[in-house]
Design an enzyme around this catalytic site. Structure first.
Site: not given
Length: 332
Positions: A162-164, A166, A264
């Site tokens: 997961l993105d930081r 998120t 996104r």
């Protein structure tokens, strides 16, 4: 092609430390991979053993061929096999920079965030702002903290990322068999991943599927961006309108493919970028939501589902964080 492991006599000879190793570090090490660590990436294997060494340095010694597996060069993504002999070169541990340790507050946060822990699978409700692993500028990530919290588990690997910025449910394998099985489901498109996202403006009623190829682009500043580009990788996301709000749309997003920043950028491509997104949303739009109390990207991994090797079906939901739920209340 890698050569076969050296015989025992050779191993005994090679295992002696280098007397000229750098101060603050150790000499050459030869480590035989145990069965329980088979399947682990070599970069993660090294990170766990070279405490205090930046991840960038580990990548560098791999690129230069200073790390050898069975006397052959390997790339960072190489997955180790039981019995592999790993040569770890002499390396200086930065003086005055102790290994990053998960503090009591982070441990308590993550202990409370464990949503599922059975059959060699962890599901964690990752808080926003915590990277999934250490790297450039990040000394400690989720996976490093979990390894410290579960010292009895010799195997601990991320199933996906997961993105930081998120938040939400993320899968972590505590067994190699679980990692391989669930990742095979992920590649086959059988894993269930569902996100809640807040789009700025009105989402088009007819837009339920976004198919737009994505390409990574690094700017002169070094910032990594992703753009829709005909020469990029095929990327598909399903979107469903959950609720129409004042100046925004609550969306459920299900990525069919797993590209960097996919949800996104696909939302931006449709003309409905995500609230709080510093990379892809106009500053004036973000300023409006900041005034309403939003201090982060509104993207949350709300549900994950997979099958364990024994056939057990796992489906876990992660509750929406209070700060995101509070914003929705203000918009209703």
């Amino acid at each position: 092609m890698r050569s076969t492991p050296p015989n025992k006599a050779a191993q005994a000879k090679e295992s002696r430390s280098d007397a000229n190793s750098p101060k603050g570090g150790v000499g050459v090490q030869f480590i035989t991979v145990p069965e329980e660590l088979a399947g682990q990436r070599v970069d993660n294997f090294l990170q766990a053993r070279l405490k205090g060494v930046p991840r960038s340095r580990i990548y560098r010694i791999l690129r230069k061929g200073e790390v050898r597996v069975n006397k052959g060069r390997v790339k960072a993504e190489y997955r180790l096999k039981a019995g592999d002999l790993v040569r770890v070169p002499p390396i200086r541990v930065s003086e005055g920079v102790p290994p990053a340790v998960a503090g009591d507050q982070l441990r308590r946060t993550l202990e409370a965030a464990i949503l599922y822990d059975k059959g060699g699978l962890l599901v964690v409700n990752k808080p926003a702002g915590l990277a999934v692993h250490g790297g450039s500028g990040v000394r400690l990530g989720l996976i490093e903290a979990l390894r410290q919290m579960y010292p009895e588990s010799p195997f601990m690997e991320l199933v996906h990322r997961l993105d930081r910025d998120t938040s939400g449910a993320i899968l972590v394998a505590r067994k190699r068999s679980v990692l391989l099985h669930v990742q095979s489901e992920l590649r086959a498109g059988k894993m269930d991943k569902s996100y809640l996202a807040l789009g700025v403006g009105k989402w088009p009623r007819s837009q339920k599927l976004v198919e737009a190829p994505l390409r990574k682009n690094t700017l002169k500043s070094g910032e990594r961006m992703v753009v829709v580009d005909g020469e990029g990788k095929a990327s598909t996301t399903r979107f469903q309108v959950e609720e129409r709000l004042d100046g925004a749309t609550l969306l459920r997003a299900e990525p069919v493919t797993g590209r960097t920043h996919q949800i996104r950028v696909h939302a931006q491509f449709v003309g409905c970028p995500l609230a709080g997104d510093a990379k892809y949303t106009p500053d004036e739009a973000n300023a409006h939501f900041r005034q309403l109390g939003l201090k982060r990207l509104f993207l949350h991994s709300a549900r994950v589902g997979c099958t364990l090797p024994d056939g057990t079906r796992v489906s876990v939901e992660a509750p929406l964080p209070a700060e995101l739920a509070g914003l929705l209340g203000k918009l209703r």
